[in-house]
Design a protein around this motif. Sequence first.
Motif, PDB file in Angstrom:
ATOM      1  N   VAL A 123       0.864  -1.184   0.000  1.00 48.02           N
ATOM      2  CA  VAL A 123       0.000   0.000   0.000  1.00 48.02           C
ATOM      3  C   VAL A 123       0.897   1.229   0.000  1.00 48.02           C
ATOM      4  O   VAL A 123       1.849   1.309   0.788  1.00 48.02           O
ATOM      5  CB  VAL A 123      -0.909   0.040   1.252  1.00 48.02           C
ATOM      6  CG1 VAL A 123      -1.797   1.290   1.222  1.00 48.02           C
ATOM      7  CG2 VAL A 123      -1.758  -1.211   1.334  1.00 48.02           C
ATOM      8  N   ILE A 124       0.598   2.167  -0.871  1.00 48.60           N
ATOM      9  CA  ILE A 124       1.295   3.448  -0.845  1.00 48.60           C
ATOM     10  C   ILE A 124       0.261   4.522  -0.540  1.00 48.60           C
ATOM     11  O   ILE A 124      -0.833   4.542  -1.123  1.00 48.60           O
ATOM     12  CB  ILE A 124       2.038   3.730  -2.163  1.00 48.60           C
ATOM     13  CG1 ILE A 124       2.938   4.953  -1.998  1.00 48.60           C
ATOM     14  CG2 ILE A 124       1.107   3.853  -3.352  1.00 48.60           C
ATOM     15  CD1 ILE A 124       3.991   5.065  -3.083  1.00 48.60           C
ATOM     16  N   VAL A 125       0.574   5.397   0.413  1.00 48.69           N
ATOM     17  CA  VAL A 125      -0.374   6.391   0.921  1.00 48.69           C
ATOM     18  C   VAL A 125       0.173   7.783   0.613  1.00 48.69           C
ATOM     19  O   VAL A 125       1.242   8.161   1.110  1.00 48.69           O
ATOM     20  CB  VAL A 125      -0.600   6.238   2.437  1.00 48.69           C
ATOM     21  CG1 VAL A 125      -1.646   7.245   2.926  1.00 48.69           C
ATOM     22  CG2 VAL A 125      -1.022   4.809   2.770  1.00 48.69           C
ATOM     23  N   SER A 126      -0.538   8.541  -0.216  1.00 54.43           N
ATOM     24  CA  SER A 126      -0.139   9.924  -0.516  1.00 54.43           C
ATOM     25  C   SER A 126      -0.856  10.864   0.437  1.00 54.43           C
ATOM     26  O   SER A 126      -1.947  10.569   0.921  1.00 54.43           O
ATOM     27  CB  SER A 126      -0.462  10.286  -1.967  1.00 54.43           C
ATOM     28  OG  SER A 126      -1.845  10.161  -2.225  1.00 54.43           O
ATOM     29  N   SER A 127      -0.237  12.021   0.694  1.00 53.93           N
ATOM     30  CA  SER A 127      -0.781  12.944   1.688  1.00 53.93           C
ATOM     31  C   SER A 127      -1.031  14.345   1.154  1.00 53.93           C
ATOM     32  O   SER A 127      -1.519  15.198   1.891  1.00 53.93           O
ATOM     33  CB  SER A 127       0.179  13.032   2.890  1.00 53.93           C
ATOM     34  OG  SER A 127       1.478  13.410   2.453  1.00 53.93           O
ATOM     35  N   THR A 128      -0.694  14.603  -0.110  1.00 55.25           N
ATOM     36  CA  THR A 128      -1.011  15.870  -0.776  1.00 55.25           C
ATOM     37  C   THR A 128      -1.419  15.557  -2.208  1.00 55.25           C
ATOM     38  O   THR A 128      -1.074  14.479  -2.734  1.00 55.25           O
ATOM     39  CB  THR A 128       0.199  16.827  -0.810  1.00 55.25           C
ATOM     40  OG1 THR A 128       1.190  16.309  -1.718  1.00 55.25           O
ATOM     41  CG2 THR A 128       0.802  17.043   0.563  1.00 55.25           C
ATOM     42  N   PRO A 129      -2.136  16.459  -2.868  1.00 58.65           N
ATOM     43  CA  PRO A 129      -2.488  16.209  -4.271  1.00 58.65           C
ATOM     44  C   PRO A 129      -1.262  15.984  -5.147  1.00 58.65           C
ATOM     45  O   PRO A 129      -1.274  15.132  -6.040  1.00 58.65           O
ATOM     46  CB  PRO A 129      -3.247  17.474  -4.668  1.00 58.65           C
ATOM     47  CG  PRO A 129      -3.761  18.033  -3.394  1.00 58.65           C
ATOM     48  CD  PRO A 129      -2.748  17.700  -2.359  1.00 58.65           C
ATOM     49  N   ALA A 130      -0.178  16.756  -4.909  1.00 58.44           N
ATOM     50  CA  ALA A 130       1.033  16.578  -5.713  1.00 58.44           C
ATOM     51  C   ALA A 130       1.601  15.176  -5.538  1.00 58.44           C
ATOM     52  O   ALA A 130       2.049  14.542  -6.511  1.00 58.44           O
ATOM     53  CB  ALA A 130       2.068  17.625  -5.317  1.00 58.44           C
ATOM     54  N   LEU A 131       1.598  14.662  -4.313  1.00 54.58           N
ATOM     55  CA  LEU A 131       2.112  13.314  -4.068  1.00 54.58           C
ATOM     56  C   LEU A 131       1.178  12.247  -4.625  1.00 54.58           C
ATOM     57  O   LEU A 131       1.636  11.148  -4.980  1.00 54.58           O
ATOM     58  CB  LEU A 131       2.346  13.108  -2.578  1.00 54.58           C
ATOM     59  CG  LEU A 131       3.528  13.899  -1.997  1.00 54.58           C
ATOM     60  CD1 LEU A 131       3.570  13.762  -0.481  1.00 54.58           C
ATOM     61  CD2 LEU A 131       4.841  13.436  -2.617  1.00 54.58           C
ATOM     62  N   LEU A 132      -0.108  12.538  -4.713  1.00 53.36           N
ATOM     63  CA  LEU A 132      -1.019  11.627  -5.414  1.00 53.36           C
ATOM     64  C   LEU A 132      -0.588  11.480  -6.865  1.00 53.36           C
ATOM     65  O   LEU A 132      -0.544  10.369  -7.411  1.00 53.36           O
ATOM     66  CB  LEU A 132      -2.452  12.157  -5.325  1.00 53.36           C
ATOM     67  CG  LEU A 132      -3.484  11.439  -6.211  1.00 53.36           C
ATOM     68  CD1 LEU A 132      -3.647   9.985  -5.803  1.00 53.36           C
ATOM     69  CD2 LEU A 132      -4.832  12.159  -6.163  1.00 53.36           C
ATOM     70  N   ALA A 133      -0.259  12.609  -7.504  1.00 55.08           N
ATOM     71  CA  ALA A 133       0.213  12.562  -8.887  1.00 55.08           C
ATOM     72  C   ALA A 133       1.490  11.742  -8.996  1.00 55.08           C
ATOM     73  O   ALA A 133       1.666  10.940  -9.931  1.00 55.08           O
ATOM     74  CB  ALA A 133       0.444  13.987  -9.408  1.00 55.08           C
ATOM     75  N   VAL A 134       2.406  11.927  -8.052  1.00 49.42           N
ATOM     76  CA  VAL A 134       3.667  11.186  -8.055  1.00 49.42           C
ATOM     77  C   VAL A 134       3.418   9.688  -7.900  1.00 49.42           C
ATOM     78  O   VAL A 134       3.942   8.858  -8.661  1.00 49.42           O
ATOM     79  CB  VAL A 134       4.589  11.701  -6.933  1.00 49.42           C
ATOM     80  CG1 VAL A 134       5.789  10.774  -6.749  1.00 49.42           C
ATOM     81  CG2 VAL A 134       5.057  13.112  -7.241  1.00 49.42           C
ATOM     82  N   ALA A 135       2.622   9.312  -6.901  1.00 49.06           N
ATOM     83  CA  ALA A 135       2.387   7.902  -6.621  1.00 49.06           C
ATOM     84  C   ALA A 135       1.650   7.225  -7.775  1.00 49.06           C
ATOM     85  O   ALA A 135       1.976   6.090  -8.158  1.00 49.06           O
ATOM     86  CB  ALA A 135       1.597   7.751  -5.323  1.00 49.06           C
TER      87      ALA A 135
END
Length: 949
Positions: free
Chosen positions: A117-129
């Motif tokens: 599981v990978i958990v992003s914490s900002t919209p930018a990190l959502l794009a990265v993940a």
Amino acid sequence: MKITFLLTWADAVGGTERMILRQASWLAQRHDVEVVSVFKTRSAPAFEVDDRVRMTYLVDATTQIQRAIHNDALDEQTCRALAESPSTLVDPGWEGAFNALADLELERVLPASDTDVIVSSTPALLAVAATLAPQAALVHQEHRVTELRGPSGGPFRIFTPRADAVVLLSQPTRDWFANLLQDAAPRLEIIANTLEPGYRPLSSRATDTILWAGRLTAEKQPLHAVRAFAAIAAEHPGWVLRFYGDGPEADRIRREAAAHRLGSRVQVAGNSPVLDQEWAKASIALLTSRTECFPLVIMEAMAAAVPVVAYDCPNGPRELIRDGETGFLVAPDDTDQLAATLSKVMGDAELRHRMGEAALEHTARFEIDPIMRRWEELYTDLVAERAQPGWRDRRLRRMAAFRAQRAAAGARDTAPVAGSQSADVETWAATVQESVPGLVWSNAQLTRVEDDLSAADVAARNLAFAADALEAADVDFWLVPKPWATHTVGVAATDRDAAMDALTRYGTDRPAYGEFLDQRGRGLGVKPVIELPGLVAADRSRAVRVFEPVVTSGRTLRFGSVYGCVVEFWDESEDGTRLRAVRRTPVGYSVPKAATTRASAHVQDRRYPTLEPFTRTMVNDVDFPIDVVYTWVDGNDPAWRAKRSDRLGTAGASTDGTSDAAEGSARYRARDELRYSLRSLDLFAPWVRNIWLVTDDQRPAWLDLDHPRVKVVDHREIFTDPAALPTFNSHAIESQLHHIPGLAEHFLYLNDDFFIGRTVRPDTFFTPGGLPKFFTSPTLVDPTPISDDDEFNITAAKNNRDLLNDRFGKTLTQGLLHAPYALRRGTLTAIEQEFAEPFQRTMHSRVRAASDISLVSSFAHYYGLITGRAVTSGDLKVGFVNVGLREHHARLDRMLLARGHDVFCLNDFHNADVPDDEQSQLIDAFLQAYFPVASQFELGSPRNRRCTA
């Protein structure tokens, strides 16, 4: 199960970081947990982390040159080059901290990860993940009010369908995602934040202390807390207001407290590693933010048995506070009500104790174990789903559905999506299209196409629509003044049904839309006016906004709901003596019925009924005339170029210490910016009186020289010494602006590459007492003496600094933003007299010289600040684009799409990496799209013919 959390800065002091690290620590007791932080900014995390959590930092940002922490193959020079290059994974508008070095490290780590599981914490990190780790189950945790994020929320419109779950903190935000994504939405969950486990000391609520905790930023509005406290401090002499946190507003808090003579009663205590113990010393918690998703400080205060007074901002306070039971919710930004509510709690010990005990009881639902088990169950479910056949196919179906939705939205300029409207609405739409020629579908709404309306025109037309509807039905109404360009009318709540019926009937043969507004003034969804009475909100909303949308023929400028007319339904007070407004008016939240004598007020060329108190000029109104001055030169004019060559030599070389930048062609290049700058004034600043164009015997061919508000002034009319002419130095020309015959005492000075980006008010630039406001830049004027390497703008700033320091013993350190300069003639006259020698020297410099002062773009403002003739302000959203630099070009697209800047500047420095012809094409295309409506000042334009008839 292996779980990887992504943070931008794991060592930051923020609610997101605190919650992620708390969750990681709990899960690490029985799972393999890693936190990957893109940047390292301090020696250790600000919050405690379980030893079993692996902390992985990718880029060291603690030194001047960022370095890759785990990549020894990158030397210092390579790291510097990468850190100075923009990110290709993260658009700067989403998050400005990312760069090519961060991209490289993320690309090295994430694709190779075997995490479940990978958990992003900002919209930018959502794009990265979503881009780099498609092999893992992807969960996004959203810790802010998504619907109010602005550009930083851009990735949600692209990458959310690639996630397997999005976890929110409030129902309104979940509804926003569901509405945005519809069939493309992943699993949407609401999981609350948790309290810190372990012992928590409780407050006795007997310490006469109000505690405010959080980042000291403008978004948190700590100055509101000071102002509210100042209003009631004398009534409660033993009380203090204490701030915990750090940030850029700390000094402003101290200055505000000093201005109110509060002394040590306002305390800025910095960060505290034991904030739970500080809550135990408080009697009231205070929160003044513009927005809060799920504020931990409220939860922690309540867990210490402290009642909370908070702005009812979107969305978190209402999720946590039971108004009147565990604390009080106050109308956002209303410092008067905030002060009154604080005073009530400060003066009633029994109320404080009752609310504090209720608050403590209410926080039991935020204990850590039950909430963390929900996270564990979610991750377990997603890992199980990932192991099932068709997992990737389900993602692809969501992505396909989302792309189909976007394609359908793009097609709405020709027709709405089939079946998306009721039969009644489709019949209405067909009828309106037959009766009103020239309508188009824009933003899924029937829209008029017009190329000659300003923002004020559209707002006035929507006011007229509401007034005509109400008058036709004999519904009584009154105009309510608003501090903006749009309009509001009041209607008695007893006439609500009649008013809604009137608006509905009047809109049956027009492209008329409306939306109910909630108590915070936010729209609840736009519908055709004919549908409004049947909506659930019709029974509870006290305001509705009606409008007819307008779009220009090129579809680049649209006037939608924000320019609509708000119809408010006012009720009576319990004792029947007052009419209660929905939102605050210039005379308060209510008007005595005895003062409701009818009067009238003008909006454009029509009179409307209003209440007599609303016709008065208020002490905070800016009602004096304000002019605009431009200095302009057409550098392509052969006669002007010949004059310049005759005076300065064929090459334009200078012999008086002028830098090369001062002689560059960019200084005099004309790209028709003035035309579009005037369009911006006409569109968004209708309150400007006269426009003065200062030139060297030149006239724009397109400008209506007979327009009553346009005055062209030649240099010969304003220079006190004709021997200083001709001049090619903007500093010299600017030193003479206050000699313009007939110029208003208050005026704005604009370069022709300054533009008004959206509707602005006079009080954006001047106080009610007539003091100019100015807007400082983060760019610093370094403390070194003038050197041969300094460019002309730097030397002028340093000259300004040295003169003011010599005269007043005060040193300026900042330049000003590239924004309209608010000025007073009287201040410029005083400077001319007091600083005669540098003033005369600047006037006689024919080109920019190292000895110049920059009078109207810095000197006058700091002189005014020192002598009580000007004030600083941070209330302006300013955009800047150097069109000569290719890396800046993406900003233009974002500016055009968002239209979120009050003002902006399109500059072109001499060190360009973009050819001149390409710059010109880029500027022309952007300005035509941003300002498609030809102004009333342009010869032969529709607005020119209409406004000068």
